[in-house]
Structure formats: structure tokens, C-alpha cells
Design a protein around this motif. Sequence first.
Motif, PDB file in Angstrom:
ATOM      1  N   VAL A 256      26.254  -6.097 -12.000  1.00  0.00           N
ATOM      2  CA  VAL A 256      27.323  -5.140 -12.290  1.00  0.00           C
ATOM      3  C   VAL A 256      27.847  -5.328 -13.702  1.00  0.00           C
ATOM      4  O   VAL A 256      28.048  -4.361 -14.453  1.00  0.00           O
ATOM      5  CB  VAL A 256      28.462  -5.271 -11.262  1.00  0.00           C
ATOM      6  N   LEU A 257      28.070  -6.566 -14.100  1.00  0.00           N
ATOM      7  CA  LEU A 257      28.628  -6.820 -15.429  1.00  0.00           C
ATOM      8  C   LEU A 257      27.574  -6.847 -16.524  1.00  0.00           C
ATOM      9  O   LEU A 257      27.903  -6.608 -17.695  1.00  0.00           O
ATOM     10  CB  LEU A 257      29.387  -8.154 -15.427  1.00  0.00           C
ATOM     11  N   GLY A 258      26.308  -7.119 -16.173  1.00  0.00           N
ATOM     12  CA  GLY A 258      25.327  -7.396 -17.218  1.00  0.00           C
ATOM     13  C   GLY A 258      24.068  -6.577 -17.243  1.00  0.00           C
ATOM     14  O   GLY A 258      23.143  -6.929 -17.976  1.00  0.00           O
ATOM     15  N   MET A 259      23.971  -5.491 -16.466  1.00  0.00           N
ATOM     16  CA  MET A 259      22.762  -4.655 -16.504  1.00  0.00           C
ATOM     17  C   MET A 259      23.030  -3.395 -17.325  1.00  0.00           C
ATOM     18  O   MET A 259      23.700  -2.472 -16.866  1.00  0.00           O
ATOM     19  CB  MET A 259      22.322  -4.281 -15.087  1.00  0.00           C
ATOM     20  N   GLY A 371      18.989  -5.560   4.806  1.00  0.00           N
ATOM     21  CA  GLY A 371      19.741  -4.352   4.482  1.00  0.00           C
ATOM     22  C   GLY A 371      20.888  -4.646   3.542  1.00  0.00           C
ATOM     23  O   GLY A 371      21.094  -3.949   2.544  1.00  0.00           O
ATOM     24  N   VAL A 372      21.650  -5.705   3.858  1.00  0.00           N
ATOM     25  CA  VAL A 372      22.737  -6.112   2.968  1.00  0.00           C
ATOM     26  C   VAL A 372      22.184  -6.572   1.629  1.00  0.00           C
ATOM     27  O   VAL A 372      22.718  -6.249   0.556  1.00  0.00           O
ATOM     28  CB  VAL A 372      23.577  -7.226   3.622  1.00  0.00           C
ATOM     29  N   PHE A 373      21.086  -7.324   1.671  1.00  0.00           N
ATOM     30  CA  PHE A 373      20.442  -7.803   0.447  1.00  0.00           C
ATOM     31  C   PHE A 373      20.025  -6.625  -0.441  1.00  0.00           C
ATOM     32  O   PHE A 373      20.197  -6.651  -1.662  1.00  0.00           O
ATOM     33  CB  PHE A 373      19.217  -8.641   0.829  1.00  0.00           C
ATOM     34  N   THR A 374      19.483  -5.578   0.186  1.00  0.00           N
ATOM     35  CA  THR A 374      19.065  -4.390  -0.564  1.00  0.00           C
ATOM     36  C   THR A 374      20.259  -3.710  -1.224  1.00  0.00           C
ATOM     37  O   THR A 374      20.181  -3.271  -2.380  1.00  0.00           O
ATOM     38  CB  THR A 374      18.351  -3.404   0.373  1.00  0.00           C
ATOM     39  N   VAL A 375      21.365  -3.621  -0.498  1.00  0.00           N
ATOM     40  CA  VAL A 375      22.567  -3.012  -1.065  1.00  0.00           C
ATOM     41  C   VAL A 375      23.032  -3.791  -2.282  1.00  0.00           C
ATOM     42  O   VAL A 375      23.387  -3.212  -3.321  1.00  0.00           O
ATOM     43  CB  VAL A 375      23.685  -2.947  -0.003  1.00  0.00           C
ATOM     44  N   VAL A 376      23.019  -5.109  -2.190  1.00  0.00           N
ATOM     45  CA  VAL A 376      23.480  -5.949  -3.300  1.00  0.00           C
ATOM     46  C   VAL A 376      22.536  -5.844  -4.490  1.00  0.00           C
ATOM     47  O   VAL A 376      22.954  -5.626  -5.634  1.00  0.00           O
ATOM     48  CB  VAL A 376      23.615  -7.413  -2.839  1.00  0.00           C
ATOM     49  N   VAL A 377      21.234  -5.990  -4.224  1.00  0.00           N
ATOM     50  CA  VAL A 377      20.251  -6.008  -5.310  1.00  0.00           C
ATOM     51  C   VAL A 377      20.139  -4.651  -6.006  1.00  0.00           C
ATOM     52  O   VAL A 377      20.083  -4.561  -7.236  1.00  0.00           O
ATOM     53  CB  VAL A 377      18.871  -6.444  -4.771  1.00  0.00           C
ATOM     54  N   ALA A 378      20.073  -3.573  -5.221  1.00  0.00           N
ATOM     55  CA  ALA A 378      19.899  -2.242  -5.805  1.00  0.00           C
ATOM     56  C   ALA A 378      21.217  -1.568  -6.121  1.00  0.00           C
ATOM     57  O   ALA A 378      21.296  -0.753  -7.047  1.00  0.00           O
ATOM     58  CB  ALA A 378      19.080  -1.365  -4.865  1.00  0.00           C
ATOM     59  N   GLY A 379      22.260  -1.870  -5.360  1.00  0.00           N
ATOM     60  CA  GLY A 379      23.549  -1.238  -5.603  1.00  0.00           C
ATOM     61  C   GLY A 379      24.240  -1.763  -6.845  1.00  0.00           C
ATOM     62  O   GLY A 379      24.902  -1.006  -7.566  1.00  0.00           O
ATOM     63  N   GLY A 380      24.086  -3.060  -7.127  1.00  0.00           N
ATOM     64  CA  GLY A 380      24.728  -3.640  -8.309  1.00  0.00           C
ATOM     65  C   GLY A 380      24.346  -2.942  -9.601  1.00  0.00           C
ATOM     66  O   GLY A 380      25.218  -2.547 -10.381  1.00  0.00           O
ATOM     67  N   PRO A 381      23.036  -2.764  -9.881  1.00  0.00           N
ATOM     68  CA  PRO A 381      22.659  -2.046 -11.099  1.00  0.00           C
ATOM     69  C   PRO A 381      23.169  -0.619 -11.157  1.00  0.00           C
ATOM     70  O   PRO A 381      23.444  -0.100 -12.244  1.00  0.00           O
ATOM     71  CB  PRO A 381      21.120  -2.090 -11.062  1.00  0.00           C
ATOM     72  N   ARG A 382      23.323   0.029 -10.012  1.00  0.00           N
ATOM     73  CA  ARG A 382      23.831   1.409 -10.020  1.00  0.00           C
ATOM     74  C   ARG A 382      25.319   1.444 -10.341  1.00  0.00           C
ATOM     75  O   ARG A 382      25.788   2.356 -11.031  1.00  0.00           O
ATOM     76  CB  ARG A 382      23.507   2.073  -8.681  1.00  0.00           C
TER      77      ARG A 382
END
Length: 427
Positions: A256-259, A371-382
Motif C-alpha cells: 500500500v505504501l510502496g507500490m 482467500g484472505v491471502f489473495t485479498v492482501v496480496v492483490a488488494g494492497g497494490p490496488r
Amino acid sequence: MDTSESTTEEREPDPWPPRRRRWAMDTRPLRRPAYRRLWGSTLVTAVGSQLTAVAVPKQIYDITGSSAWVGAAGLAGLVPLIVFALWGGAIADTMDRRKLLLITNSGIAVTSLLFWLQAFVGLESVGALMLLLAVQQAFWGLNAPARNASIARLVPEDELPAAGALGSTVMQTGQVAGPLLAGALIPVIGLPELYIIDALALCVTVWAVHRLPSLPPLAGTAVRRAGVKEIAAGFRYISGHTVLLLSFLADIIAMVLGMPRALFPQLASQTYAPYGEGLALGLLFAAIPIGAVLGGLLSGTFSRARRHGWMVIGAVIAWGVAIAGFGLSRNLWVAVAFLALAGVADMVSMVFRGAILLSAATDEMRGRMQGVFTVVVAGGPRLADVLHGTAGSAFGPRSAVAGGGFLVVAVMLGLAAAVPALRRYRV
């Protein structure tokens, strides 16, 4: 640990001498036929999906001339990603994961065809692009938990870091070749053809997944339905494992902060324009994956590392330092070098966070955990697309990037100092 029949299959002999295995990529999982098929299903589409990943922000920027709109497109894909990844994780615990992969990959292929159609007819509608992106992310959210949860059924626990490195490396290889190919093809064939290439590549993935063995829930562990109660049970499971919570939070801090990818089109057209906008755009999108691939190729030490928590902490801090260096760079090649270093750090973080998750979860919970892992990994960059797109428009792209990198370092150091559980975690 629960394993399927494929984990007990006779493996091919190891052709590499012990000295080479100390540093080179650990390929033991590829000697297991079922995992090899799952891994092979990503080889072609890893490139094709990145053609679309470059084409969508490029098309939006061409229509609007605004990085803020590029960031808003990331938000349009975030909500369906969150909803369907959580739901998809629960579904993956109730049905044959191979069947779920077939359905979702087919849906993504159809979406890619619709992307091609809107570009081919010259619709030039940001709204249509965002809608298609939302649908695509919904299918992807359903797909990723089933794919990732299947890995622990195909390889034994001691090979999970190696399997994570192999999977991440092939995906990152696609993220290197895809953007470079997109940058070269856009001036020659245009955007519509990039979408159709992605759709054809997805057909190859459907065929490869079809050849996987059946992956139904293990006997006595099946979840009967996939509803809110089952999703909530997944969150309760995570809340009882502090290390899992901290590993998720570490990735949120980094991404979130660095992508800064939402700012790549603006940087390519302004800061690095003298190098050629197409070349600059392709290199910026490819640089992080290039570093990740290099890290993966030299990942032989991953299987021997025991302090997984420290590996995650160090990788996130290194990511922040590299991103800050990228933001301060005016020379394109120096900028690419910093992004490549960030990619190495991201690979290390990805492998050890994934290994922690697959080791800690039982098979009946792995779909929901993924599912939670996917939200964190893919949601953070968005979320980062929105944050950096807005900050780049307000303060300038280079200031937004450098500031984000410094924030990553400060916040991660603070978290590591305040909460010792991740520091103390080891296999």
C-alpha cells in the motif's frame, strides 16, 4: 500434514550436485507430476495476463491523460476482488479445486475477449473498461485461492518454500516478458491485439488445468457450504495465529505504501521521456519482476532458512529502501536497477509469507486462508494505485514514490519493534 497421493509418488532422481543445490533454485517439486502440471499451466498465461495488465492502464491514460484515473481503475477492481476472493476461498474448501480452476479460468478468458472487443470497436469508455476490470478481478478472486490452496496437496511440507519460489518465479518471468513485449507491440499492432493474445493464452491454461488430478475435499474435512459463517470462521482462524496476522500486515505495509505502478505511465511520458516513452513504460513495468526472477533463480537457500519471520521483516525493509531510491532517480537505468532490487526483496517476502501460511493451515481451512491471502496480496497494490495516483497528481510522481518508500521502512521498523512475535517465529 495432510497430503494427497501425488506427494507419495516416486520422484525422478536429482541431477544436480550438492554444491549447486546450495544456491540454485530448488526444483524438487517439479519431480512430482501433479505439481508440475499446475506449475506448467501458468507458463504461457503468465505472459499473456501481463499484456492485459499493461494495456488497461495504458488505454485509460490515453483516454483521460490522468494518473488519478489509472489509480481509480485499480479501485474498481478492488471491491470485486475482495468479495470474490473471500467467497472463492470458502468455495475452494467445499468442492473439487480442479473443477473450480476450470470454471474460473474460462471466465477470465471470456473477459479478455470482451476487452479486445471494446478496444477493437474504438469504444473509448473508461466506464466500460472499469466494468470489465471488475468482472475480470471477480473471476481472478475465485481462481487464486483454489490454485494456491492446491499446492499443499501436491508437495510435502518441507518442499513448500521451494514450490513457492518456483511458482512465483514463473509468474514474475511473465511479468518481465509481458510488459517488454507489450511495450514493443503497442506501436506495431496496437492495444486490441494484446487482449486477444491474452485470451488465447488462457485457453492453454484451461487445457493444462484439465489434465490435473481431481482435488476434492479430504475425507472427513469437507465444508458443506460456502457462506458468511464459513468466511467468518476463516477470519477467526487467522485471529488465533498472531504470526499470520503480522505477515499479512507486513505485506500491506509494503504494497500500500510502496507500490508505485500507477505512476509508471506518467513517469514514462514525463521524467523518462528522453529515453522513449514505449521503452521506458515497458522497463518500469518489467523491472520489479526482473529482480524477482533473479531472486527466484538463486533461491536454493530458501529451503534451509529457519527464521522465516526475520526473512519477512528484512525483505519488507529492503523493499522500502529500494523504492525510495527509485523515486529519487532521474536516470532511467538507475531507476530500473532500484526497482529490480525491490523485486528481489519482494520475492523473498512472498516465498516466506506463503510458506508460513501453507504450513500453519489445515487442508479444510486452506481455501479460506488463501482467500484472505489473495485479498492482501492483490488488494494492497490496488489500494496503492489509488494512493499513489492521487499523491502523484498532487505532489508530483517522484516525490510520491520516494515518500512511500521511506514510509515503508519507518512503519515496518516500528511494527517489528512493537510486536516481537514475527521476530521470534522460526520453523
